[in-house]
Write a protein that holds these residues in place. Structure first.
Motif, PDB file in Angstrom:
ATOM      1  N   PHE A 149     -21.086   4.040   4.765  1.00  0.00           N
ATOM      2  CA  PHE A 149     -19.944   3.137   4.852  1.00  0.00           C
ATOM      3  C   PHE A 149     -19.951   2.111   3.718  1.00  0.00           C
ATOM      4  O   PHE A 149     -18.892   1.763   3.166  1.00  0.00           O
ATOM      5  N   SER A 150     -21.128   1.630   3.353  1.00  0.00           N
ATOM      6  CA  SER A 150     -21.206   0.661   2.247  1.00  0.00           C
ATOM      7  C   SER A 150     -20.794   1.312   0.930  1.00  0.00           C
ATOM      8  O   SER A 150     -20.073   0.706   0.119  1.00  0.00           O
ATOM      9  N   GLY A 154     -17.533   0.273  -1.595  1.00  0.00           N
ATOM     10  CA  GLY A 154     -17.576   0.009  -3.029  1.00  0.00           C
ATOM     11  C   GLY A 154     -16.691   0.944  -3.824  1.00  0.00           C
ATOM     12  O   GLY A 154     -15.971   0.524  -4.754  1.00  0.00           O
ATOM     13  N   MET A 155     -16.698   2.225  -3.489  1.00  0.00           N
ATOM     14  CA  MET A 155     -15.865   3.193  -4.207  1.00  0.00           C
ATOM     15  C   MET A 155     -14.384   2.942  -3.964  1.00  0.00           C
ATOM     16  O   MET A 155     -13.549   3.093  -4.871  1.00  0.00           O
ATOM     17  N   LEU A 156     -14.039   2.520  -2.742  1.00  0.00           N
ATOM     18  CA  LEU A 156     -12.640   2.228  -2.446  1.00  0.00           C
ATOM     19  C   LEU A 156     -12.144   1.007  -3.222  1.00  0.00           C
ATOM     20  O   LEU A 156     -10.999   0.983  -3.692  1.00  0.00           O
ATOM     21  N   VAL A 157     -12.993  -0.004  -3.334  1.00  0.00           N
ATOM     22  CA  VAL A 157     -12.599  -1.189  -4.099  1.00  0.00           C
ATOM     23  C   VAL A 157     -12.302  -0.804  -5.545  1.00  0.00           C
ATOM     24  O   VAL A 157     -11.291  -1.233  -6.131  1.00  0.00           O
ATOM     25  N   LEU A 158     -13.163   0.011  -6.143  1.00  0.00           N
ATOM     26  CA  LEU A 158     -12.952   0.445  -7.519  1.00  0.00           C
ATOM     27  C   LEU A 158     -11.700   1.305  -7.646  1.00  0.00           C
ATOM     28  O   LEU A 158     -10.888   1.127  -8.570  1.00  0.00           O
ATOM     29  N   MET A 159     -11.516   2.223  -6.717  1.00  0.00           N
ATOM     30  CA  MET A 159     -10.367   3.123  -6.788  1.00  0.00           C
ATOM     31  C   MET A 159      -9.055   2.366  -6.600  1.00  0.00           C
ATOM     32  O   MET A 159      -8.056   2.635  -7.277  1.00  0.00           O
ATOM     33  N   ASN A 160      -9.045   1.410  -5.678  1.00  0.00           N
ATOM     34  CA  ASN A 160      -7.835   0.626  -5.459  1.00  0.00           C
ATOM     35  C   ASN A 160      -7.548  -0.314  -6.624  1.00  0.00           C
ATOM     36  O   ASN A 160      -6.399  -0.710  -6.845  1.00  0.00           O
ATOM     37  N   ALA A 289       7.654  -0.810  -2.522  1.00  0.00           N
ATOM     38  CA  ALA A 289       6.484   0.035  -2.778  1.00  0.00           C
ATOM     39  C   ALA A 289       5.268  -0.800  -3.175  1.00  0.00           C
ATOM     40  O   ALA A 289       4.133  -0.487  -2.796  1.00  0.00           O
ATOM     41  N   LEU A 290       5.498  -1.879  -3.922  1.00  0.00           N
ATOM     42  CA  LEU A 290       4.401  -2.759  -4.323  1.00  0.00           C
ATOM     43  C   LEU A 290       3.766  -3.440  -3.118  1.00  0.00           C
ATOM     44  O   LEU A 290       2.526  -3.524  -3.011  1.00  0.00           O
ATOM     45  N   LYS A 291       4.583  -3.924  -2.176  1.00  0.00           N
ATOM     46  CA  LYS A 291       4.045  -4.574  -0.974  1.00  0.00           C
ATOM     47  C   LYS A 291       3.242  -3.599  -0.126  1.00  0.00           C
ATOM     48  O   LYS A 291       2.161  -3.918   0.367  1.00  0.00           O
ATOM     49  N   ILE A 292       3.779  -2.380   0.045  1.00  0.00           N
ATOM     50  CA  ILE A 292       3.048  -1.365   0.824  1.00  0.00           C
ATOM     51  C   ILE A 292       1.723  -1.032   0.163  1.00  0.00           C
ATOM     52  O   ILE A 292       0.679  -0.907   0.833  1.00  0.00           O
ATOM     53  N   ASN A 293       1.728  -0.917  -1.142  1.00  0.00           N
ATOM     54  CA  ASN A 293       0.496  -0.588  -1.861  1.00  0.00           C
ATOM     55  C   ASN A 293      -0.529  -1.702  -1.748  1.00  0.00           C
ATOM     56  O   ASN A 293      -1.734  -1.447  -1.619  1.00  0.00           O
ATOM     57  N   LYS A 294      -0.080  -2.957  -1.783  1.00  0.00           N
ATOM     58  CA  LYS A 294      -1.008  -4.075  -1.635  1.00  0.00           C
ATOM     59  C   LYS A 294      -1.658  -4.077  -0.257  1.00  0.00           C
ATOM     60  O   LYS A 294      -2.874  -4.300  -0.117  1.00  0.00           O
ATOM     61  N   VAL A 295      -0.863  -3.817   0.799  1.00  0.00           N
ATOM     62  CA  VAL A 295      -1.408  -3.803   2.160  1.00  0.00           C
ATOM     63  C   VAL A 295      -2.419  -2.670   2.323  1.00  0.00           C
ATOM     64  O   VAL A 295      -3.518  -2.861   2.875  1.00  0.00           O
ATOM     65  N   LEU A 296      -2.068  -1.495   1.838  1.00  0.00           N
ATOM     66  CA  LEU A 296      -2.983  -0.355   1.964  1.00  0.00           C
ATOM     67  C   LEU A 296      -4.253  -0.560   1.138  1.00  0.00           C
ATOM     68  O   LEU A 296      -5.360  -0.200   1.572  1.00  0.00           O
ATOM     69  N   ALA A 297      -4.106  -1.132  -0.051  1.00  0.00           N
ATOM     70  CA  ALA A 297      -5.278  -1.347  -0.912  1.00  0.00           C
ATOM     71  C   ALA A 297      -6.239  -2.354  -0.303  1.00  0.00           C
ATOM     72  O   ALA A 297      -7.467  -2.263  -0.506  1.00  0.00           O
ATOM     73  N   ALA A 298      -5.724  -3.330   0.438  1.00  0.00           N
ATOM     74  CA  ALA A 298      -6.607  -4.308   1.092  1.00  0.00           C
ATOM     75  C   ALA A 298      -7.174  -3.769   2.409  1.00  0.00           C
ATOM     76  O   ALA A 298      -8.299  -4.124   2.801  1.00  0.00           O
ATOM     77  N   SER A 299      -6.424  -2.918   3.093  1.00  0.00           N
ATOM     78  CA  SER A 299      -6.852  -2.435   4.416  1.00  0.00           C
ATOM     79  C   SER A 299      -8.003  -1.441   4.328  1.00  0.00           C
ATOM     80  O   SER A 299      -8.903  -1.448   5.181  1.00  0.00           O
ATOM     81  N   GLY A 300      -7.981  -0.566   3.321  1.00  0.00           N
ATOM     82  CA  GLY A 300      -9.024   0.458   3.237  1.00  0.00           C
ATOM     83  C   GLY A 300     -10.426  -0.107   3.127  1.00  0.00           C
ATOM     84  O   GLY A 300     -11.296   0.178   3.977  1.00  0.00           O
ATOM     85  N   PRO A 301     -10.731  -0.924   2.105  1.00  0.00           N
ATOM     86  CA  PRO A 301     -12.078  -1.504   2.015  1.00  0.00           C
ATOM     87  C   PRO A 301     -12.429  -2.407   3.197  1.00  0.00           C
ATOM     88  O   PRO A 301     -13.596  -2.482   3.596  1.00  0.00           O
ATOM     89  N   LEU A 302     -11.414  -3.082   3.767  1.00  0.00           N
ATOM     90  CA  LEU A 302     -11.691  -3.940   4.923  1.00  0.00           C
ATOM     91  C   LEU A 302     -12.168  -3.112   6.112  1.00  0.00           C
ATOM     92  O   LEU A 302     -13.134  -3.479   6.796  1.00  0.00           O
ATOM     93  N   LEU A 303     -11.527  -1.989   6.358  1.00  0.00           N
ATOM     94  CA  LEU A 303     -11.925  -1.140   7.477  1.00  0.00           C
ATOM     95  C   LEU A 303     -13.306  -0.518   7.262  1.00  0.00           C
ATOM     96  O   LEU A 303     -14.126  -0.446   8.191  1.00  0.00           O
TER      97      LEU A 303
END
Length: 428
Positions: A149-150, A154-160, A289-303
């Motif tokens: 999970f860790s 890290g990989m999700l933060v870089l990818m986003n 589309a920008l707002k949706i992308n921001k929410v998804l980009a923050a939600s993935g690493p948070l989860l």
């Protein structure tokens, strides 16, 4: 007898001795047999000089003719040679953007599959622990799921951060626009002799494209999460000339370089439609589309971060709650990651950004043409109208209908119907 023999032998012996002496003592060679005749130097030197002149004269004359020809050719076609050099550079850029786009498309696919595999594996371990497993196996599952999970976080933060799908769309657009510029140069060379101003204009377009779609990531990467959508700009800024519309005298429907007063009004109405409809619509869609992308980009690493914390506290004393939280958060993170990068939300945002830039480019090209007061310096009016119609995906009659309906709606004060296909311009 003895004396006779002596007298007979003496001459013979003396003559033979003289002959032997002459044969054995020759101190000098005969000068006649080995003397070298003198060559007439004057004629020989004249012949050599003549040959030298002949040898040196012809290449010298050839050099004169060749250099004169090169100078005349270079003075006539310097701009053409420069355009061919720019063509070579553009072809190299097309190849680079194409290769980099394929590489970044592979990044998106490989990172998406790898992160989902890691996340689902860790969630499976956490779910297995939540079933009530006891003993030493709990510690192994706990450590393994926490590490996975860790790593996924890290990989999700870089990818986003880099948004590979958006990078791919940037390279696609750069490749298309460089090919379009390449076709413009080939047409310019084919139909006439280019000038230095044409070379300067092409150079500015190449540099503007390089700035709009950079190849490197570090330092010059475009902002992936701006405050709001800004249309892409891949053309050089032109200095606006002062409007002197009073100097333009249209005499009814008499054409001047293909321009009439009716055609100029038509182009102004097309600009108004682009401003009120297409540019505004694409900016709205791009911001969504920008707002949706921001929410998804923050939600993935948070989860995935929550899942890592939950898996770290998995223990028999804490019950199944920590393991359940880790499994559920990991599954949700995998779904969010698939929606963001599998659905290529970043690419959708980049597409809207480029569409908004396209309409801005059409708008500025029309305005800059209309601001030119000297009609003879403009591009031919009929040709310009055809180009605008093709860019907007319309026929000439449809484009004229758009301008008429826009004019009527503004005069009557009624808004343009959003569902009217004949009014709303489209991009091919």
């Amino acid at each position: 007898m003895a004396s006779l023999q002596a007298s007979t032998l003496l001459p013979y012996s003396s003559s033979s001795s003289k002959q032997i002496h002459a044969a054995l003592s020759v101190p000098k060679l005969p000068s006649i047999g080995f003397s070298v005749p003198k060559v007439p130097t004057k004629g020989f030197s004249l012949e050599l000089n003549t040959k030298d002149v002949f040898i040196n004269k012809i290449p010298f004359e050839k050099n004169i003719v060749t250099s004169t020809f090169v100078q005349e050719t270079s003075s006539v076609s310097t701009a053409t040679l420069q355009l061919y050099a720019i063509l070579e550079s553009i072809a190299d850029r097309v190849e680079m953007h194409n290769n980099v786009g394929q590489q970044r498309d592979n990044w998106n696919t490989l990172l998406l599959n790898s992160i989902n595999m890691i996340t689902l594996t860790a969630a499976t371990m956490a779910g297995f622990t939540a079933t009530g497993v006891h003993g030493d196996s709990v510690l192994g599952l706990k450590l393994a799921s926490t590490l996975l999970f860790s790593a996924a976080t890290g990989m999700l933060v870089l990818m986003n951060k880099i948004q590979p799908s958006q990078l791919v769309e940037e390279q696609r657009n750069a490749t298309r626009l460089f090919k379009q510029l390449q076709g413009q140069i080939e047409t310019l060379v084919a139909i006439g002799s280019p000038s230095k101003e044409d070379v300067k204009d092409i150079m500015e377009k190449v540099l503007a494209l390089d700035k709009a779609y950079p190849l490197p990531l570090i330092g010059v990467m475009l902002e992936k999460f701006p405050e709001s959508l800004e249309p892409a700009v891949w053309w050089p800024k032109k200095t606006r000339s002062k409007k002197t519309s009073k100097d333009k005298n249209f005499k009814g429907k008499v054409e001047s370089n293909g321009w009439t007063e009716e055609l100029e009004m038509e182009m102004r109405e097309v600009v108004e439609v682009i401003k009120r409809k297409d540019s505004e619509d694409y900016e709205k869609l791009g911001n969504k589309a920008l707002k949706i992308n921001k929410v998804l980009a923050a939600s993935g690493p948070l989860l995935t971060g929550i899942a890592a914390v939950g898996s770290a506290f998995m223990d028999s004393s804490n019950g199944p709650w920590a393991a359940t939280m880790a499994a559920v958060a990991g599954a949700l993170a995998s779904a969010v990651n698939t929606l963001e990068h599998g659905g290529q939300v970043g690419m959708v945002f980049e597409m809207y950004r480029n569409n908004a830039g396209f309409f801005k480019h059409v708008q500025e090209s029309i305005e800059s043409t209309l601001n030119e007061s000297d009609l003879d310096k403009r591009e031919n009016g009929e040709l310009f109208e055809m180009k605008v119609a093709l860019q907007l995906g319309r026929s000439l009659s449809q484009l004229r209908d758009v301008a008429k309906k826009s004019s009527y709606s503004r005069i009557e004060g009624s808004p343009i119907d959003d569902h009217d296909d004949h009014v709303h311009l489209i991009i091919l």
